[in-house]
Design a protein around this motif. Structure first.
Motif, PDB file in Angstrom:
ATOM      1  N   TYR A 166       0.827  -1.209   0.000  1.00 43.83           N
ATOM      2  CA  TYR A 166       0.000   0.000   0.000  1.00 43.83           C
ATOM      3  C   TYR A 166       0.860   1.257   0.000  1.00 43.83           C
ATOM      4  N   PHE A 167       0.671   2.090  -1.026  1.00 44.75           N
ATOM      5  CA  PHE A 167       1.456   3.319  -1.175  1.00 44.75           C
ATOM      6  C   PHE A 167       0.553   4.523  -1.430  1.00 44.75           C
ATOM      7  N   ASN A 168      -0.581   4.571  -0.743  1.00 39.86           N
ATOM      8  CA  ASN A 168      -1.461   5.728  -0.884  1.00 39.86           C
ATOM      9  C   ASN A 168      -1.836   6.287   0.481  1.00 39.86           C
ATOM     10  N   HIS A 169      -0.856   6.432   1.353  1.00 36.73           N
ATOM     11  CA  HIS A 169      -1.107   6.980   2.681  1.00 36.73           C
ATOM     12  C   HIS A 169      -1.446   8.469   2.619  1.00 36.73           C
ATOM     13  N   ALA A 170      -1.049   9.148   1.549  1.00 35.22           N
ATOM     14  CA  ALA A 170      -1.423  10.549   1.377  1.00 35.22           C
ATOM     15  C   ALA A 170      -2.890  10.691   1.019  1.00 35.22           C
ATOM     16  N   GLY A 171      -3.512   9.596   0.567  1.00 33.47           N
ATOM     17  CA  GLY A 171      -4.938   9.616   0.276  1.00 33.47           C
ATOM     18  C   GLY A 171      -5.741   9.197   1.493  1.00 33.47           C
ATOM     19  N   ALA A 172      -5.501   7.991   1.945  1.00 33.90           N
ATOM     20  CA  ALA A 172      -6.141   7.466   3.148  1.00 33.90           C
ATOM     21  C   ALA A 172      -5.275   6.332   3.664  1.00 33.90           C
ATOM     22  N   SER A 173      -4.686   6.525   4.825  1.00 38.56           N
ATOM     23  CA  SER A 173      -3.790   5.524   5.386  1.00 38.56           C
ATOM     24  C   SER A 173      -4.545   4.284   5.845  1.00 38.56           C
TER      25      SER A 173
ATOM     26  N   ARG B 175      -7.880  10.943   8.186  1.00 39.26           N
ATOM     27  CA  ARG B 175      -7.694   9.696   7.439  1.00 39.26           C
ATOM     28  C   ARG B 175      -6.330   9.566   6.765  1.00 39.26           C
ATOM     29  N   LYS B 176      -5.575  10.663   6.637  1.00 41.45           N
ATOM     30  CA  LYS B 176      -4.338  10.616   5.878  1.00 41.45           C
ATOM     31  C   LYS B 176      -3.192  10.143   6.773  1.00 41.45           C
ATOM     32  N   TRP B 177      -2.196  10.966   7.003  1.00 38.67           N
ATOM     33  CA  TRP B 177      -0.981  10.532   7.694  1.00 38.67           C
ATOM     34  C   TRP B 177      -1.207  10.193   9.159  1.00 38.67           C
ATOM     35  N   LEU B 178      -2.311  10.680   9.732  1.00 34.12           N
ATOM     36  CA  LEU B 178      -2.618  10.315  11.109  1.00 34.12           C
ATOM     37  C   LEU B 178      -3.104   8.871  11.233  1.00 34.12           C
ATOM     38  N   ARG B 179      -3.548   8.292  10.138  1.00 37.11           N
ATOM     39  CA  ARG B 179      -4.037   6.910  10.097  1.00 37.11           C
ATOM     40  C   ARG B 179      -5.307   6.723  10.929  1.00 37.11           C
ATOM     41  N   GLY B 180      -6.140   7.758  10.927  1.00 35.82           N
ATOM     42  CA  GLY B 180      -7.413   7.683  11.632  1.00 35.82           C
ATOM     43  C   GLY B 180      -8.537   7.262  10.716  1.00 35.82           C
ATOM     44  N   PRO B 181      -9.751   7.144  11.251  1.00 38.19           N
ATOM     45  CA  PRO B 181     -10.901   6.766  10.423  1.00 38.19           C
ATOM     46  C   PRO B 181     -11.269   7.867   9.432  1.00 38.19           C
ATOM     47  N   ARG B 182     -11.818   7.471   8.310  1.00 36.54           N
ATOM     48  CA  ARG B 182     -12.373   8.446   7.385  1.00 36.54           C
ATOM     49  C   ARG B 182     -13.593   9.097   8.038  1.00 36.54           C
ATOM     50  N   GLY B 183     -13.846  10.358   7.691  1.00 35.73           N
ATOM     51  CA  GLY B 183     -14.957  11.071   8.312  1.00 35.73           C
ATOM     52  C   GLY B 183     -14.586  11.743   9.614  1.00 35.73           C
ATOM     53  N   THR B 184     -13.287  12.027   9.788  1.00 36.11           N
ATOM     54  CA  THR B 184     -12.813  12.744  10.969  1.00 36.11           C
ATOM     55  C   THR B 184     -11.867  13.849  10.528  1.00 36.11           C
ATOM     56  N   GLY B 185     -11.713  14.842  11.376  1.00 40.27           N
ATOM     57  CA  GLY B 185     -10.794  15.927  11.057  1.00 40.27           C
ATOM     58  C   GLY B 185     -10.570  16.823  12.256  1.00 40.27           C
ATOM     59  N   LEU B 186      -9.563  17.678  12.129  1.00 42.42           N
ATOM     60  CA  LEU B 186      -9.218  18.635  13.174  1.00 42.42           C
ATOM     61  C   LEU B 186      -9.289  20.049  12.608  1.00 42.42           C
ATOM     62  N   LEU B 187      -9.813  20.940  13.406  1.00 41.58           N
ATOM     63  CA  LEU B 187      -9.839  22.365  13.077  1.00 41.58           C
ATOM     64  C   LEU B 187      -9.190  23.134  14.213  1.00 41.58           C
ATOM     65  N   TYR B 188      -8.166  23.907  13.882  1.00 42.20           N
ATOM     66  CA  TYR B 188      -7.553  24.835  14.836  1.00 42.20           C
ATOM     67  C   TYR B 188      -7.962  26.250  14.454  1.00 42.20           C
ATOM     68  N   VAL B 189      -8.432  27.014  15.428  1.00 40.23           N
ATOM     69  CA  VAL B 189      -8.718  28.439  15.237  1.00 40.23           C
ATOM     70  C   VAL B 189      -8.020  29.205  16.350  1.00 40.23           C
ATOM     71  N   ARG B 190      -7.121  30.106  15.979  1.00 40.62           N
ATOM     72  CA  ARG B 190      -6.408  30.908  16.981  1.00 40.62           C
ATOM     73  C   ARG B 190      -7.418  31.688  17.802  1.00 40.62           C
ATOM     74  N   HIS B 191      -7.262  31.626  19.120  1.00 39.05           N
ATOM     75  CA  HIS B 191      -8.273  32.217  19.997  1.00 39.05           C
ATOM     76  C   HIS B 191      -8.450  33.711  19.729  1.00 39.05           C
ATOM     77  N   GLY B 192      -7.373  34.418  19.441  1.00 41.94           N
ATOM     78  CA  GLY B 192      -7.472  35.845  19.168  1.00 41.94           C
ATOM     79  C   GLY B 192      -8.196  36.171  17.872  1.00 41.94           C
ATOM     80  N   PHE B 193      -8.365  35.168  17.007  1.00 44.74           N
ATOM     81  CA  PHE B 193      -9.056  35.358  15.731  1.00 44.74           C
ATOM     82  C   PHE B 193     -10.522  34.951  15.831  1.00 44.74           C
ATOM     83  N   LEU B 194     -10.859  34.158  16.842  1.00 44.24           N
ATOM     84  CA  LEU B 194     -12.181  33.549  16.936  1.00 44.24           C
ATOM     85  C   LEU B 194     -13.298  34.575  16.992  1.00 44.24           C
ATOM     86  N   SER B 195     -13.076  35.693  17.676  1.00 43.74           N
ATOM     87  CA  SER B 195     -14.143  36.684  17.854  1.00 43.74           C
ATOM     88  C   SER B 195     -14.598  37.291  16.523  1.00 43.74           C
TER      89      SER B 195
END
Length: 382
Positions: free
Chosen positions: A8-15, A200-220
């Motif tokens: 398997y060589f498509n970890h950039a798609g879905a690990s 799902r990519k390099w983290l090797r987690g399930p498809r249908g998951t993700g992370l969102l970071y928002v800088r606290h000073g920008f959130l307002s």
């Protein structure tokens, strides 16, 4: 005769998920089957909170700056839709911008009358920092960058671009879909206001998951276009937006997938992101070196430094044909067309590329099989 195991060589798609991630996900589904969804989630309250803590550790941010999403695209789009532009405003993107981001930005620019401009890049593909600095004025309202593009090994100078953006007080959105899980990520050093990635990519987690970071000073500055009682709880008779990044979440979620994502993050942190990056780079370097010795193969990677994504084309064979031939030998790679990175592919006259992406689980034997089969393409009639 038994078929060879899949290489398997498509970890950039879905690990491929580790067993522990699979078990964490399935165990919760079994818990839901026994107890019901709400009761099962209540039992796993502490484990769910730990997912946010692990994500904050992974990205180098505070707990209140993390939201869990169902994809990179959902998080990126939900925050982007909070922004509004005026005629004359300028939005800057990299030439290697992910096609989904570029489509959304095109729509927004056309809707609001803003101009969508490409940041100049050097012949090596990286954004030219000197030319970018000269472009920045009060009309630039957003810089959007795909850190590691989908169509090859290029690594954009995200940290330096973030420094320029912060100095000019310009929001900086970073698509880190191919970075998180492959290399160390520190949002403070990157100076980004928003960062998104799927699980799902390099983290090797399930498809249908993700992370969102928002800088606290920008959130307002961000008011989601849609809310519910979770993102805007009823407080003293009024629905008030949460004061953390969870204002981009809703009351409903796939708890099993989130627990799987948490386990995947734990796995990555346990191995160490520096070690993961070094291992992936070494494996990718071996593959690139051997491909360059094949006269019928053209390496299509840009950049002065390379990630674990390897782009190539083969004489007289389309990327579809290359992938199909490798599949016959139980080897899985990816292919990318113009839609994935339209600006860069069109600028270089490429219609599609084949893409290899090894991970820390990739074995030397699998790499040898891959290279041997690609070498045979020289003798295969188109």
């Amino acid at each position: 005769m038994n078929a060879q195991p899949l290489a398997y060589f498509n970890h950039a798609g879905a690990s491929l998920m580790p067993t522990s991630v699979f078990n964490a996900t399935v165990s919760h589904l079994q818990r839901e089957m026994r107890l019901g969804g709400y009761e099962a989630a209540e039992q796993q309250h502490e484990a769910l909170q730990a997912v946010y803590s692990a994500a904050a550790q992974l990205l180098g941010c505070d707990l209140n700056e993390i939201a869990l999403t169902d994809s990179h695209s959902r998080g990126w789009r939900d925050v982007m839709n909070c922004l509004h532009f005026q005629a004359g405003d300028r939005i800057l993107v990299g030439r290697s911008e992910w096609g989904g981001n570029y489509a959304a930005l095109t729509h927004i620019a056309q809707r609001d009358g803003a101009s969508l401009e490409t940041m100049p890049c050097a012949s090596s593909g990286e954004v030219c920092l000197k030319q970018l600095a000269a472009m920045l004025d009060k009309r630039v309202r957003l810089i959007s960058l795909t850190w590691l593009p989908a169509n090859g090994g290029l690594i954009q100078p995200a940290q330096q671009i973030g420094t320029l953006a912060r100095a000019a007080n310009i929001p900086f959105f970073l698509d880190a879909a191919q970075a998180v899980g492959q290399m160390p990520v520190d949002v403070r050093a990157l100076n980004c206001d928003v960062l998104t990635t799927p699980g799902r990519k390099w983290l090797r987690g399930p498809r249908g998951t993700g992370l969102l970071y928002v800088r606290h000073g920008f959130l307002s500055q961000l008011r989601p276009t849609a809310v519910d009682h979770f993102s805007a709880p009823l407080t003293r008779g009024n629905y008030l937006l949460r004061d953390d990044a969870k204002r981009f979440e809703t009351s409903e979620a796939n708890v099993a997938a989130r627990l799987g994502l948490g386990q995947a993050i734990h796995e990555a942190l346990s191995v160490g992101l520096d070690d993961i990056q070094n291992i992936v780079r070494k494996k990718a370097h071996v593959i690139r070196t051997h491909l360059k010795d094949m006269p019928h193969v053209q390496n299509q990677d840009l950049g002065t430094q390379h990630s674990g994504l390897i782009a190539f084309t083969v004489d007289h064979h389309s990327a579809h044909e290359v992938r199909a031939y490798l599949r016959q030998h139980h080897i899985e790679i990816a292919l990318n067309g113009v839609a994935f990175t339209p600006l860069d592919m069109q600028a270089r006259g490429l219609t599609e590329i084949a893409r290899i992406s090894p991970h820390i689980t990739t074995t030397d034997e699998e790499i040898a099989r891959l290279l041997e089969v690609i070498s045979h393409l020289r003798h295969i009639a188109p």
